[in-house]
Design a protein around this motif. Structure first.
Motif, PDB file in Angstrom:
ATOM      1  N   LEU A 107      68.704  -3.394 -44.783  1.00  0.00           N
ATOM      2  CA  LEU A 107      68.551  -2.574 -45.977  1.00  0.00           C
ATOM      3  C   LEU A 107      69.636  -2.875 -47.013  1.00  0.00           C
ATOM      4  N   ARG A 108      70.776  -3.349 -46.549  1.00  0.00           N
ATOM      5  CA  ARG A 108      71.865  -3.726 -47.447  1.00  0.00           C
ATOM      6  C   ARG A 108      71.802  -5.200 -47.823  1.00  0.00           C
ATOM      7  N   CYS A 109      71.435  -6.032 -46.852  1.00  0.00           N
ATOM      8  CA  CYS A 109      71.378  -7.487 -47.042  1.00  0.00           C
ATOM      9  C   CYS A 109      69.976  -7.935 -46.640  1.00  0.00           C
ATOM     10  N   ALA A 135      66.545 -14.377 -41.439  1.00  0.00           N
ATOM     11  CA  ALA A 135      67.514 -15.390 -41.002  1.00  0.00           C
ATOM     12  C   ALA A 135      67.913 -15.168 -39.542  1.00  0.00           C
ATOM     13  N   GLU A 136      68.139 -13.913 -39.157  1.00  0.00           N
ATOM     14  CA  GLU A 136      68.527 -13.608 -37.773  1.00  0.00           C
ATOM     15  C   GLU A 136      67.383 -13.844 -36.797  1.00  0.00           C
ATOM     16  N   SER A 137      66.150 -13.654 -37.252  1.00  0.00           N
ATOM     17  CA  SER A 137      64.995 -13.829 -36.365  1.00  0.00           C
ATOM     18  C   SER A 137      64.842 -15.263 -35.876  1.00  0.00           C
ATOM     19  N   LYS A 138      65.476 -16.197 -36.568  1.00  0.00           N
ATOM     20  CA  LYS A 138      65.387 -17.610 -36.195  1.00  0.00           C
ATOM     21  C   LYS A 138      66.468 -18.008 -35.192  1.00  0.00           C
ATOM     22  N   VAL A 139      67.346 -17.060 -34.872  1.00  0.00           N
ATOM     23  CA  VAL A 139      68.427 -17.318 -33.913  1.00  0.00           C
ATOM     24  C   VAL A 139      68.058 -16.702 -32.574  1.00  0.00           C
ATOM     25  N   THR A 140      68.116 -17.486 -31.513  1.00  0.00           N
ATOM     26  CA  THR A 140      67.776 -16.988 -30.176  1.00  0.00           C
ATOM     27  C   THR A 140      68.816 -15.983 -29.709  1.00  0.00           C
ATOM     28  N   VAL A 152      60.790  -6.372 -49.170  1.00  0.00           N
ATOM     29  CA  VAL A 152      61.552  -7.555 -49.588  1.00  0.00           C
ATOM     30  C   VAL A 152      62.179  -8.230 -48.370  1.00  0.00           C
ATOM     31  N   ALA A 153      62.741  -7.430 -47.448  1.00  0.00           N
ATOM     32  CA  ALA A 153      63.402  -7.970 -46.260  1.00  0.00           C
ATOM     33  C   ALA A 153      62.428  -8.718 -45.361  1.00  0.00           C
ATOM     34  N   ALA A 154      61.189  -8.234 -45.271  1.00  0.00           N
ATOM     35  CA  ALA A 154      60.182  -8.876 -44.412  1.00  0.00           C
ATOM     36  C   ALA A 154      59.869 -10.289 -44.882  1.00  0.00           C
ATOM     37  N   LEU A 155      60.072 -10.553 -46.174  1.00  0.00           N
ATOM     38  CA  LEU A 155      59.815 -11.883 -46.738  1.00  0.00           C
ATOM     39  C   LEU A 155      61.067 -12.752 -46.770  1.00  0.00           C
ATOM     40  N   GLY A 156      62.212 -12.171 -46.356  1.00  0.00           N
ATOM     41  CA  GLY A 156      63.463 -12.932 -46.366  1.00  0.00           C
ATOM     42  C   GLY A 156      64.013 -13.146 -47.753  1.00  0.00           C
ATOM     43  N   LEU A 157      63.617 -12.284 -48.694  1.00  0.00           N
ATOM     44  CA  LEU A 157      64.043 -12.442 -50.085  1.00  0.00           C
ATOM     45  C   LEU A 157      65.220 -11.518 -50.403  1.00  0.00           C
ATOM     46  N   GLY A 158      65.714 -11.633 -51.622  1.00  0.00           N
ATOM     47  CA  GLY A 158      66.827 -10.797 -52.052  1.00  0.00           C
ATOM     48  C   GLY A 158      68.145 -11.536 -51.966  1.00  0.00           C
ATOM     49  N   ALA A 159      69.208 -10.856 -52.335  1.00  0.00           N
ATOM     50  CA  ALA A 159      70.544 -11.464 -52.358  1.00  0.00           C
ATOM     51  C   ALA A 159      71.349 -11.061 -51.132  1.00  0.00           C
ATOM     52  N   ARG A 160      72.118 -12.004 -50.623  1.00  0.00           N
ATOM     53  CA  ARG A 160      73.031 -11.695 -49.515  1.00  0.00           C
ATOM     54  C   ARG A 160      74.123 -10.749 -50.017  1.00  0.00           C
ATOM     55  N   GLU A 161      74.433  -9.758 -49.210  1.00  0.00           N
ATOM     56  CA  GLU A 161      75.491  -8.804 -49.562  1.00  0.00           C
ATOM     57  C   GLU A 161      76.401  -8.599 -48.354  1.00  0.00           C
ATOM     58  N   ALA A 162      77.685  -8.740 -48.571  1.00  0.00           N
ATOM     59  CA  ALA A 162      78.655  -8.591 -47.478  1.00  0.00           C
ATOM     60  C   ALA A 162      79.171  -7.158 -47.417  1.00  0.00           C
ATOM     61  N   GLY A 163      79.531  -6.733 -46.226  1.00  0.00           N
ATOM     62  CA  GLY A 163      80.076  -5.395 -46.040  1.00  0.00           C
ATOM     63  C   GLY A 163      80.281  -5.114 -44.565  1.00  0.00           C
ATOM     64  N   SER A 164      80.495  -3.839 -44.229  1.00  0.00           N
ATOM     65  CA  SER A 164      80.726  -3.473 -42.832  1.00  0.00           C
ATOM     66  C   SER A 164      79.510  -3.772 -41.965  1.00  0.00           C
ATOM     67  N   HIS A 165      78.328  -3.847 -42.580  1.00  0.00           N
ATOM     68  CA  HIS A 165      77.099  -4.132 -41.833  1.00  0.00           C
ATOM     69  C   HIS A 165      77.062  -5.557 -41.291  1.00  0.00           C
TER      70      HIS A 165
END
Length: 392
Positions: free
Chosen positions: A25-27, A33-38, A221-234
């Motif tokens: 929800l934040r990034c 991207a994570e779904s492609k990592v085992t 938006v997240a389901a399509l892997g779109l949007g901007a990367r955002e850094a934070g505690s998450h």
């Protein structure tokens, strides 16, 4: 069984998992991207799975339901994980007692109150492809209560505004609230190993508004892997944080910031939010250097060495005998019996019983001052005056 297999496959391929909702929800690009990592799993995840199974067993017994399936699950987990210790069993019992007590309280007001354990929830209408399992759901006349058991002790998890809990609440309302006039949703996180019991309450109208105006648009938006990367505690548990451009920008921003010339507002607005993601960036740098060096790639000016280690006696009996035979007195080489640590004693007798027995003989000194966001539920630090109680 066919449905169980289908549900398992659905969970395995879900991209927008409820447990990582606070991150995607934040990034928004992070989920795809994570779904492609085992997922390699971990000893902590295996430990948590066993603890959850014990919780389910405890609740099912109180409900008078069959426990054959969950007992088989526990037996299978124990073959891999080992038998649960007494402390884990006690935590499961205390959690079950808390949930059962909440159910009985609502039952007094409404004899049709229901309780559900390890309930699969279809969350697809809120986050595409999402699917989850609520540890426990209690449905009363006009209130729905979601319970989530967390056995981890590394990070305290709050229920306040928690996206995972809100997703579960939405799914549970769809599953159980149709025939009822639910007005309020309560969400409780039970995290026994650090003494954290956190509860949040929200009206159904507020929850629906959050879903329509915040959750659904970002999930799409997240389901399509779109949007901007955002850094934070998450970013803490993100599988793709290494090499993340958002974390690189955090490091750049930190290098340009002049802490000494900042005022309190500027520090709070600009610098302090960088601390946690910057720490993760630093860990990623060290991990990358370690990986290169271990595979034989040179990192100019650096090498891998064994870290500092502590010595321990591998054979106490043999060492004691050798020292006594060499002329040292037994009283000199042995120390008197001493109490176990508080953590070990809590595991031995149970947290509640230990608290009763140790009420007058255990003190807790104030911790060191630590800077945290003002949403942290701990009391504001007060500098203790050592002479406050002395009369002059």
């Amino acid at each position: 069984m066919a449905k169980d297999k289908k549900d398992a496959e659905k969970r395995a391929h879900a991209v927008l998992t409820p447990s990582s909702a606070s991150r995607w929800l934040r990034c928004t690009p992070s989920a795809v991207a994570e779904s492609k990592v085992t997922d390699q799993g971990s000893v902590y995840a295996a430990e948590g799975t066993l603890a959850h199974a014990l919780c389910a067993e405890e609740l099912l017994r109180r409900m008078g339901r069959p426990v054959d399936d969950v007992e088989k699950e526990i037996a299978d987990l124990c073959k891999i994980q080992g038998e649960p210790d007494e402390y884990m069993v006690t935590c499961a019992q205390e959690y079950a007692e808390h949930v059962w007590g909440s159910y009985l309280d609502l039952l007094e007001a409404d004899e049709d109150t229901e309780i559900h354990v390890e309930t699969p929830l279809d969350l697809d209408s809120y986050a595409p492809g999402s699917f989850g399992t609520a540890d426990a759901v209690v449905v009363g006349r006009d209130v729905l209560h979601i319970f989530d058991f967390k056995y981890g002790k590394g990070v305290e998890v709050s229920a306040v505004g928690n996206p995972q809990m809100r997703l579960y609440a939405l799914g549970a309302l769809d599953e159980f609230g149709i025939s009822r006039s639910i007005k309020t949703v309560c969400m409780t996180i039970w995290q026994p190993r650090i003494g954290n019991v956190s509860t949040d309450e929200i009206t159904v109208e507020e929850l629906d508004s959050w879903a329509d105006t915040y959750l659904k648009p970002l999930a799409a938006v997240a389901a399509l892997g779109l949007g901007a990367r955002e850094a934070g505690s998450h970013c803490r548990f993100c599988k793709v944080s290494s090499g993340c451009p958002a974390l690189d920008r955090v490091a750049l921003a930190a290098s340009l910031y002049d802490v000494d010339s900042s005022d309190p507002d500027g520090l709070a607005r600009t610098a302090l939010p960088l601390v946690e993601p910057l720490s993760l960036w630093i860990e990623n740098v060290k991990s990358r250097a370690m990986a290169w060096l271990l595979e034989g790639t040179k990192v100019p000016g650096y090498k891998v060495v064994n870290g500092r280690s502590t010595r321990k006696v591998s054979d106490p009996v043999k060492l004691r005998t050798a020292l006594i035979e060499a002329g040292w007195d037994d009283d000199a080489v042995m120390k008197p019996r001493e109490l176990q640590t508080i953590t070990a004693l809590e595991k031995l007798v149970g947290k509640k019983k230990f608290a009763e027995l140790s009420a007058e003989c255990v003190v807790k000194a104030p911790g060191k001052p630590t800077v945290v966001p003002d949403t942290d539920k701990r009391q504001t630090y007060q500098d203790i005056n050592p002479f406050a109680e002395i009369e002059f």
